[in-house]
Design a protein around this motif. Structure first.
Motif, PDB file in Angstrom:
ATOM      1  N   ALA A   1      -4.556  12.354  -3.316  1.00 45.44           N
ATOM      2  CA  ALA A   1      -5.582  11.129  -2.925  1.00 45.44           C
ATOM      3  C   ALA A   1      -5.550  10.305  -3.925  1.00 45.44           C
ATOM      4  N   HIS A   2      -5.637  10.898  -5.415  1.00 44.64           N
ATOM      5  CA  HIS A   2      -5.188   9.911  -6.405  1.00 44.64           C
ATOM      6  C   HIS A   2      -4.292   9.183  -6.923  1.00 44.64           C
ATOM      7  N   LEU A   3      -3.135   9.618  -6.202  1.00 40.28           N
ATOM      8  CA  LEU A   3      -1.614   9.234  -6.367  1.00 40.28           C
ATOM      9  C   LEU A   3      -1.390   8.140  -5.582  1.00 40.28           C
ATOM     10  N   VAL A   4      -2.026   8.035  -4.373  1.00 38.66           N
ATOM     11  CA  VAL A   4      -1.677   6.959  -3.471  1.00 38.66           C
ATOM     12  C   VAL A   4      -2.912   6.124  -2.774  1.00 38.66           C
ATOM     13  N   ASP A   5      -2.482   5.150  -2.389  1.00 35.90           N
ATOM     14  CA  ASP A   5      -3.521   4.119  -1.734  1.00 35.90           C
ATOM     15  C   ASP A   5      -4.185   4.741  -0.610  1.00 35.90           C
ATOM     16  N   LYS A   6      -3.322   5.644   0.085  1.00 37.10           N
ATOM     17  CA  LYS A   6      -3.941   6.408   1.357  1.00 37.10           C
ATOM     18  C   LYS A   6      -3.040   7.581   1.547  1.00 37.10           C
ATOM     19  N   LEU A   7      -3.921   8.785   2.059  1.00 33.84           N
ATOM     20  CA  LEU A   7      -3.155   9.982   2.060  1.00 33.84           C
ATOM     21  C   LEU A   7      -3.679  10.525   3.448  1.00 33.84           C
ATOM     22  N   VAL A   8      -2.422  10.736   4.458  1.00 33.76           N
ATOM     23  CA  VAL A   8      -2.646  11.085   5.654  1.00 33.76           C
ATOM     24  C   VAL A   8      -2.219  12.243   5.894  1.00 33.76           C
ATOM     25  N   VAL A   9      -3.440  13.438   6.119  1.00 34.55           N
ATOM     26  CA  VAL A   9      -3.123  14.728   6.316  1.00 34.55           C
ATOM     27  C   VAL A   9      -2.716  14.991   7.801  1.00 34.55           C
ATOM     28  N   GLY A  10      -1.481  15.466   7.949  1.00 30.79           N
ATOM     29  CA  GLY A  10      -1.138  15.553   9.026  1.00 30.79           C
ATOM     30  C   GLY A  10      -1.195  17.110   9.600  1.00 30.79           C
ATOM     31  N   VAL A  11      -1.997  17.292  10.590  1.00 30.86           N
ATOM     32  CA  VAL A  11      -2.327  18.617  11.119  1.00 30.86           C
ATOM     33  C   VAL A  11      -1.399  18.808  12.277  1.00 30.86           C
ATOM     34  N   THR A  12      -0.643  19.918  12.232  1.00 34.66           N
ATOM     35  CA  THR A  12       0.366  19.888  13.237  1.00 34.66           C
ATOM     36  C   THR A  12       0.342  21.828  13.666  1.00 34.66           C
ATOM     37  N   THR A  13       1.155  21.918  14.661  1.00 35.95           N
ATOM     38  CA  THR A  13       1.184  23.479  15.103  1.00 35.95           C
ATOM     39  C   THR A  13       2.495  23.951  14.969  1.00 35.95           C
ATOM     40  N   ASN A  14       2.745  25.130  14.296  1.00 39.62           N
ATOM     41  CA  ASN A  14       3.650  25.785  14.095  1.00 39.62           C
ATOM     42  C   ASN A  14       3.637  27.266  14.773  1.00 39.62           C
ATOM     43  N   PRO A  15       4.042  27.177  16.051  1.00 39.79           N
ATOM     44  CA  PRO A  15       3.958  28.273  16.941  1.00 39.79           C
ATOM     45  C   PRO A  15       4.411  29.838  16.224  1.00 39.79           C
TER      46      PRO A  15
ATOM     47  N   GLU B   1       7.120   8.026   9.222  1.00 37.83           N
ATOM     48  CA  GLU B   1       7.718   6.708   9.554  1.00 37.83           C
ATOM     49  C   GLU B   1       6.465   5.891  10.294  1.00 37.83           C
ATOM     50  N   GLN B   2       5.888   6.626  11.313  1.00 35.81           N
ATOM     51  CA  GLN B   2       4.924   6.043  11.961  1.00 35.81           C
ATOM     52  C   GLN B   2       3.645   5.679  11.279  1.00 35.81           C
ATOM     53  N   GLN B   3       3.471   6.474  10.221  1.00 31.77           N
ATOM     54  CA  GLN B   3       2.308   6.297   9.485  1.00 31.77           C
ATOM     55  C   GLN B   3       2.415   5.086   8.286  1.00 31.77           C
ATOM     56  N   GLY B   4       3.915   4.720   8.088  1.00 30.98           N
ATOM     57  CA  GLY B   4       3.948   3.940   6.951  1.00 30.98           C
ATOM     58  C   GLY B   4       4.016   4.536   5.582  1.00 30.98           C
TER      59      GLY B   4
ATOM     60  N   MET C   1       0.895  -1.146  -0.127  1.00 29.16           N
ATOM     61  CA  MET C   1      -0.030   0.168  -0.050  1.00 29.16           C
ATOM     62  C   MET C   1       0.782   1.464  -0.039  1.00 29.16           C
ATOM     63  N   LYS C   2       0.768   2.062  -1.058  1.00 27.76           N
ATOM     64  CA  LYS C   2       1.486   3.386  -0.998  1.00 27.76           C
ATOM     65  C   LYS C   2       0.586   4.440  -0.212  1.00 27.76           C
ATOM     66  N   VAL C   3       1.497   5.071   0.808  1.00 30.08           N
ATOM     67  CA  VAL C   3       1.115   5.977   1.737  1.00 30.08           C
ATOM     68  C   VAL C   3       1.680   7.202   1.756  1.00 30.08           C
ATOM     69  N   ALA C   4       1.068   8.248   1.561  1.00 32.83           N
ATOM     70  CA  ALA C   4       1.765   9.593   1.602  1.00 32.83           C
ATOM     71  C   ALA C   4       1.237  10.370   2.686  1.00 32.83           C
ATOM     72  N   VAL C   5       2.006  11.306   3.061  1.00 29.90           N
ATOM     73  CA  VAL C   5       1.586  12.262   4.158  1.00 29.90           C
ATOM     74  C   VAL C   5       1.797  13.847   3.691  1.00 29.90           C
ATOM     75  N   TYR C   6       0.755  14.427   3.828  1.00 33.84           N
ATOM     76  CA  TYR C   6       0.350  15.765   3.556  1.00 33.84           C
ATOM     77  C   TYR C   6       0.410  16.623   4.792  1.00 33.84           C
TER      78      TYR C   6
END
Length: 163
Positions: free
Chosen positions: A25-39, A79-82, A1-6
């Motif tokens: 989302a059309h390029l990979v099997d799973k897209l993980v949208v990572g919401v983070t804080t940049n102070p 890495e944690q998301q694979g 499974m191809k996973v990408a993080v955005y």
């Protein structure tokens, strides 16, 4: 499974972000949208508010999309998301210079995770969350830059008192 993080702060999520998510989302099997804080970006919305906003906005986009909070080094999160790829959107040359440097550093941290750049749709290239917030704070109309629901979120936040 191809996973990408955005990854991003998505404060608030814009039409430009949604364009990259939809296309990514059309390029990979799973897209993980990572919401983070940049102070350094002085967020308008809390991480919880941004997570809810992003989840709502991506709900109707086809593909396997997950929205996840993270507060760690991007490569550790990937890495944690694979993930096999980091997805990044580009608007202008200035974005490329910054993203090129980040991609090089990330490659040194883990050379098995590629950085993939997508050019923003030409009509969406000028949109930046920072500018959307600035326009809204001065009473300007942001409807051309965000969905109606996000525009309402921003107006509601400003009406309730800004941070």
């Amino acid at each position: 499974m191809k996973v990408a993080v955005y990854p991003g702060t998505f404060d608030p999520i814009t039409l430009g972000h949604l364009d990259i998510i939809r296309r990514g989302a059309h390029l990979v099997d799973k897209l993980v949208v990572g919401v983070t804080t940049n102070p350094s970006k002085e967020p308008m919305f809390s991480v919880e508010e941004r997570l809810a906003m992003v989840k709502r906005e991506v709900a109707d986009i086809s593909g396997h999309i997950e929205v996840v909070e993270f507060g760690s080094l991007l490569m550790d999160f990937a890495e944690q998301q694979g993930a096999t790829a980091i997805l990044r959107g580009l608007r202008a040359v200035a974005d490329f210079e910054y993203e090129f440097q980040m991609a090089g550093m990330n490659q040194k941290l883990n050379d098995e995770i590629e950085t993939v750049f997508l050019m923003a749709d030409v009509s969406l290239q000028p949109i930046a969350s920072k500018l959307v917030k600035e326009i809204a704070r001065f009473g300007g109309c942001i409807d051309k830059f965000v969905t109606p629901a996000v525009a309402a979120d921003v107006r509601g936040h400003l009406d309730g008192g800004s941070r």
